[in-house]
Write a protein that holds these residues in place. Structure first.
Motif, PDB file in Angstrom:
ATOM      1  N   VAL A 134      -1.475  -2.218  10.779  1.00  0.00           N
ATOM      2  CA  VAL A 134      -1.742  -3.566  10.266  1.00  0.00           C
ATOM      3  C   VAL A 134      -1.839  -3.494   8.749  1.00  0.00           C
ATOM      4  O   VAL A 134      -2.563  -2.661   8.204  1.00  0.00           O
ATOM      5  CB  VAL A 134      -3.069  -4.135  10.827  1.00  0.00           C
ATOM      6  CG1 VAL A 134      -3.333  -5.517  10.262  1.00  0.00           C
ATOM      7  CG2 VAL A 134      -3.063  -4.170  12.338  1.00  0.00           C
ATOM      8  N   ASP A 135      -1.112  -4.363   8.079  1.00  0.00           N
ATOM      9  CA  ASP A 135      -1.199  -4.526   6.629  1.00  0.00           C
ATOM     10  C   ASP A 135      -1.435  -6.002   6.361  1.00  0.00           C
ATOM     11  O   ASP A 135      -0.620  -6.837   6.750  1.00  0.00           O
ATOM     12  CB  ASP A 135       0.090  -4.070   5.943  1.00  0.00           C
ATOM     13  CG  ASP A 135       0.365  -2.602   6.153  1.00  0.00           C
ATOM     14  OD1 ASP A 135      -0.515  -1.778   5.816  1.00  0.00           O
ATOM     15  OD2 ASP A 135       1.446  -2.268   6.668  1.00  0.00           O
ATOM     16  N   VAL A 136      -2.549  -6.307   5.688  1.00  0.00           N
ATOM     17  CA  VAL A 136      -2.897  -7.698   5.414  1.00  0.00           C
ATOM     18  C   VAL A 136      -2.832  -7.941   3.910  1.00  0.00           C
ATOM     19  O   VAL A 136      -3.372  -7.164   3.124  1.00  0.00           O
ATOM     20  CB  VAL A 136      -4.312  -8.029   5.951  1.00  0.00           C
ATOM     21  CG1 VAL A 136      -4.655  -9.486   5.676  1.00  0.00           C
ATOM     22  CG2 VAL A 136      -4.399  -7.749   7.448  1.00  0.00           C
ATOM     23  N   SER A 137      -2.174  -9.019   3.525  1.00  0.00           N
ATOM     24  CA  SER A 137      -2.066  -9.406   2.122  1.00  0.00           C
ATOM     25  C   SER A 137      -2.828 -10.704   1.898  1.00  0.00           C
ATOM     26  O   SER A 137      -2.448 -11.755   2.422  1.00  0.00           O
ATOM     27  CB  SER A 137      -0.599  -9.599   1.731  1.00  0.00           C
ATOM     28  OG  SER A 137      -0.513 -10.175   0.445  1.00  0.00           O
ATOM     29  N   PHE A 138      -3.897 -10.618   1.100  1.00  0.00           N
ATOM     30  CA  PHE A 138      -4.668 -11.818   0.757  1.00  0.00           C
ATOM     31  C   PHE A 138      -3.828 -12.756  -0.105  1.00  0.00           C
ATOM     32  O   PHE A 138      -3.820 -13.970   0.109  1.00  0.00           O
ATOM     33  CB  PHE A 138      -5.959 -11.431   0.032  1.00  0.00           C
ATOM     34  CG  PHE A 138      -6.687 -12.600  -0.538  1.00  0.00           C
ATOM     35  CD1 PHE A 138      -7.236 -13.568   0.290  1.00  0.00           C
ATOM     36  CD2 PHE A 138      -6.818 -12.760  -1.911  1.00  0.00           C
ATOM     37  CE1 PHE A 138      -7.919 -14.659  -0.239  1.00  0.00           C
ATOM     38  CE2 PHE A 138      -7.488 -13.845  -2.443  1.00  0.00           C
ATOM     39  CZ  PHE A 138      -8.037 -14.799  -1.608  1.00  0.00           C
TER      40      PHE A 138
END
Length: 98
Positions: A54-58
């Motif tokens: 999982v890679d989350v970009s704000f």
């Protein structure tokens, strides 16, 4: 003969999940409003069985998720984010990128 047939059948049955495909999708998560929100989204997604990465970009308000399609689905991923307070929708999948 019957024993080897039974063993072969059981092996095939339990090997089915290994025949699945790894998928990568991008989820649009517009409800992330602070720098701490991605941590909650990432934690919720990582708890889903079958999720590999999982890679989350704000900044982009999105989450890129890699998972085994025999263990979970996009619906389960979006339910996980919604249950954590961050409704999401499918933005893009690895099939769309080809």
């Amino acid at each position: 003969m019957k024993k080897s047939l039974l063993v072969s059948s059981l092996f095939a049955l339990f090997s089915l999940p290994l025949w699945g495909a790894e998928q990568t999708v991008t989820l649009d998560v517009p409800g992330m409003t602070c720098a701490a929100c991605p941590i909650t989204v990432m934690t919720a997604l990582k708890r889903v069985d079958g999720v590999r990465q999982v890679d989350v970009s704000f900044e982009q308000r999105e989450a890129r998720v890699t998972f085994e399609d025999t263990q979970t689905s996009v619906t389960e991923l979006t339910e996980a984010t919604a249950n954590a307070g961050y409704p999401s929708t499918l933005k893009q999948s690895s099939a769309d990128q080809k």
